[in-house]
Design a protein around this motif. Structure first.
Motif, PDB file in Angstrom:
ATOM      1  N   ASP A 120      48.313  34.972  36.391  1.00 51.42           N
ATOM      2  CA  ASP A 120      48.446  36.367  37.134  1.00 51.42           C
ATOM      3  C   ASP A 120      48.039  35.784  38.789  1.00 51.42           C
ATOM      4  N   LEU A 121      48.616  36.479  39.672  1.00 52.82           N
ATOM      5  CA  LEU A 121      48.477  36.329  41.136  1.00 52.82           C
ATOM      6  C   LEU A 121      47.035  36.466  41.256  1.00 52.82           C
ATOM      7  N   ASN A 122      46.298  37.706  40.867  1.00 53.68           N
ATOM      8  CA  ASN A 122      45.045  37.925  40.805  1.00 53.68           C
ATOM      9  C   ASN A 122      44.154  36.889  40.596  1.00 53.68           C
ATOM     10  N   GLU A 123      44.574  36.095  39.338  1.00 52.63           N
ATOM     11  CA  GLU A 123      43.581  34.906  38.702  1.00 52.63           C
ATOM     12  C   GLU A 123      44.037  33.752  39.877  1.00 52.63           C
ATOM     13  N   ARG A 169      30.800  31.954  32.695  1.00 53.74           N
ATOM     14  CA  ARG A 169      30.863  32.729  33.614  1.00 53.74           C
ATOM     15  C   ARG A 169      31.832  32.637  34.421  1.00 53.74           C
ATOM     16  N   ALA A 170      32.725  31.520  34.500  1.00 56.39           N
ATOM     17  CA  ALA A 170      33.785  31.224  35.313  1.00 56.39           C
ATOM     18  C   ALA A 170      35.004  31.813  34.508  1.00 56.39           C
ATOM     19  N   VAL A 171      34.949  31.661  33.184  1.00 55.02           N
ATOM     20  CA  VAL A 171      35.996  32.075  32.335  1.00 55.02           C
ATOM     21  C   VAL A 171      35.958  33.744  32.493  1.00 55.02           C
ATOM     22  N   LEU A 172      34.990  34.288  32.507  1.00 57.24           N
ATOM     23  CA  LEU A 172      34.881  35.774  32.466  1.00 57.24           C
ATOM     24  C   LEU A 172      35.415  36.344  33.903  1.00 57.24           C
ATOM     25  N   ASP A 173      35.055  35.449  34.990  1.00 58.25           N
ATOM     26  CA  ASP A 173      35.700  35.979  36.333  1.00 58.25           C
ATOM     27  C   ASP A 173      37.165  35.579  36.348  1.00 58.25           C
ATOM     28  N   ILE A 174      37.745  34.521  35.751  1.00 60.88           N
ATOM     29  CA  ILE A 174      39.099  34.599  35.597  1.00 60.88           C
ATOM     30  C   ILE A 174      39.824  35.653  34.823  1.00 60.88           C
ATOM     31  N   VAL A 175      39.381  35.830  33.633  1.00 61.28           N
ATOM     32  CA  VAL A 175      39.979  36.909  32.644  1.00 61.28           C
ATOM     33  C   VAL A 175      39.756  38.192  32.964  1.00 61.28           C
ATOM     34  N   ASN A 176      38.806  38.686  34.005  1.00 64.56           N
ATOM     35  CA  ASN A 176      38.750  39.796  34.482  1.00 64.56           C
ATOM     36  C   ASN A 176      39.378  39.974  35.924  1.00 64.56           C
ATOM     37  N   ALA A 177      40.225  38.902  36.468  1.00 63.73           N
ATOM     38  CA  ALA A 177      40.556  39.027  37.811  1.00 63.73           C
ATOM     39  C   ALA A 177      41.573  40.219  38.206  1.00 63.73           C
ATOM     40  N   ASP A 178      42.344  40.434  36.966  1.00 67.61           N
ATOM     41  CA  ASP A 178      43.427  41.356  37.205  1.00 67.61           C
ATOM     42  C   ASP A 178      42.695  42.837  36.612  1.00 67.61           C
ATOM     43  N   GLY A 179      41.511  43.082  36.376  1.00 71.76           N
ATOM     44  CA  GLY A 179      40.899  44.409  36.073  1.00 71.76           C
ATOM     45  C   GLY A 179      41.269  44.711  34.402  1.00 71.76           C
ATOM     46  N   ARG A 180      42.067  44.008  33.935  1.00 71.23           N
ATOM     47  CA  ARG A 180      42.130  44.253  32.320  1.00 71.23           C
ATOM     48  C   ARG A 180      41.928  43.033  31.456  1.00 71.23           C
ATOM     49  N   LEU A 181      41.493  43.204  30.185  1.00 70.44           N
ATOM     50  CA  LEU A 181      41.211  42.044  29.453  1.00 70.44           C
ATOM     51  C   LEU A 181      42.257  42.151  28.362  1.00 70.44           C
TER      52      LEU A 181
END
Length: 153
Positions: free
Chosen positions: A27-30, A98-110
Motif C-alpha cells: 500500500d502507498l501508506n506502507e 514494533r516495525a511490523v506493527l508500524d507497517i501493518v498499521n500504516a493504512d489505519g486498518r488491520l
C-alpha cells in the motif's frame, strides 16, 4: 526460500517485506511509513539492497507458496516460522515486532493476513504488545549501534 544469516540486515528486510505483503499488496501508506521512519537505512541496507531482498522474497513466494481460493499467494505456517526464526536476538525481535506493527498499521486498518502475521510473530517469539509498548519507533535494528530518537506519528 533463500537463506540469510540469522539477525542479518537481509533477514530483517525479508521480514519487512513479509509485513508489506501480508495483506496481499504493498500500500502507498506502507511505502510512506518506510520512508518516514527511514526503515531501509535503519535495517543497515541501502535502497538497492532492500529492493533486491524484496524482489527475491517475491520470487521465492511464487515458487514456494500456496495459492488460496482467491488466487492470492499464501505462505504456510512452517515457512513463516522459518522466516521468524531468522531473527533470534531478543532485542532485535522486539524492534522487529514494533516495525511490523508500524507497517501493518500504516493504512489505519488491520487486514486478516496482517493480524495473522502479528499474532504468529508474537507467539513464536514469546512477546506481547507490552513488550513493544516502550520500544521507540524504528530504533536502530542492528546490534551495536546507537538508537535513533522516536519518530512521532
Amino acid at each position: 526460500m533463500r537463506h540469510y544469516a540469522v539477525d542479518s540486515p537481509e533477514a530483517k528486510a525479508r521480514l519487512v517485506a513479509l509485513a508489506l505483503l501480508a495483506d496481499g499488496a504493498i500500500d502507498l501508506n506502507e511505502i510512506e511509513a518506510l520512508e518516514r521512519h527511514e526503515v531501509v537505512t535503519r535495517l543497515g541496507l541501502d535502497q538497492a539492497c532492500f529492493d533486491r531482498v524484496v524482489r527475491e522474497f517475491c520470487e521465492d513466494m511464487l515458487v514456494s507458496a500456496n495459492r488460496g481460493p482467491s488466487g492470492q499467494v499464501e505462505l504456510d505456517e512452517e515457512t513463516i516460522d522459518a522466516l521468524l526464526d531468522d531473527i533470534r536476538d531478543p532485542q532485535i525481535r522486539k524492534r522487529m515486532l514494533r516495525a511490523v506493527l508500524d507497517i501493518v498499521n500504516a493504512d489505519g486498518r488491520l487486514a486478516e493476513g496482517e493480524a495473522v502475521l502479528v499474532s504468529h510473530a508474537m507467539a513464536s517469539w514469546g512477546l506481547d504488545l507490552y513488550d513493544v509498548a516502550n520500544t521507540a519507533h524504528w530504533r536502530r535494528l542492528d546490534r551495536g549501534t546507537s538508537t535513533m530518537p522516536a519518530v512521532p506519528h
